[in-house]
Scaffold this motif. Sequence first.
Motif: not given
Ligand code: 5GP
Length: 164
Positions: A63-64, A95-103, A126, A143-144, A146
């Motif tokens: 995704f990222y 998982d490490d982080v739910a950011d948007t939560g889409k993953t 988040k 922003w984290i 890791f």
């Molecule tokens: P989501 O789909 O929730 O937006 O993002 C999921 C994935 O994006 C995470 O498992 C992580 O790998 C990456 N990601 C999202 N936000 C961050 C962040 O703040 N820091 C880092 N290092 N990775 C992130």
Amino acid sequence: TDAREILDYQTFGRAVRELAQTIADDGYVPDLVLSIARGGVFVAGGLAYALDCKNIHLVNVEFYTGVGTTLDMPVMLAPVPAAIDFTDKKVLIADDVADTGKTLRLVHDFCLDHVAEVRSAVVYEKPHSLVKCEYVWKRTDDWIEFPWSAEGPVVRRAGQVLDA
Ligand code: 5GP
């Protein structure tokens, strides 16, 4: 924002133990931990040991592409775990982080079709995440950074190659 949340390995170790304790106290006993690679692999390994769960599976999601830059949608990369492995199983997604939560939503919805029960555990969630995980160690808007991705890949140094 420009603020960074920095997680080091020592604090990560404590975070995983505390997350596992929360899951155990809640009475959830997963049959398998499903990690979302790559960041979720570290979390899944720690949780599986702490919860005495010997079964770890892995799903690759892309995704990222950089700090705050994403593809349009997360995609599950082949090979997708065989549904047969999951029938009647209680799954813990890690998982490490739910950011948007889409993953997490992608993997969670994939599991819903196949398993008895599914819950999610993340180190960070988040506030704007469209998925609310059952188990969260810490909430942040930053922003984290890791420990496993803070330094980038190693580069081969000159003079370090052994002759065949
Ligand atoms: P989501 O789909 O929730 O937006 O993002 C999921 C994935 O994006 C995470 O498992 C992580 O790998 C990456 N990601 C999202 N936000 C961050 C962040 O703040 N820091 C880092 N290092 N990775 C992130």
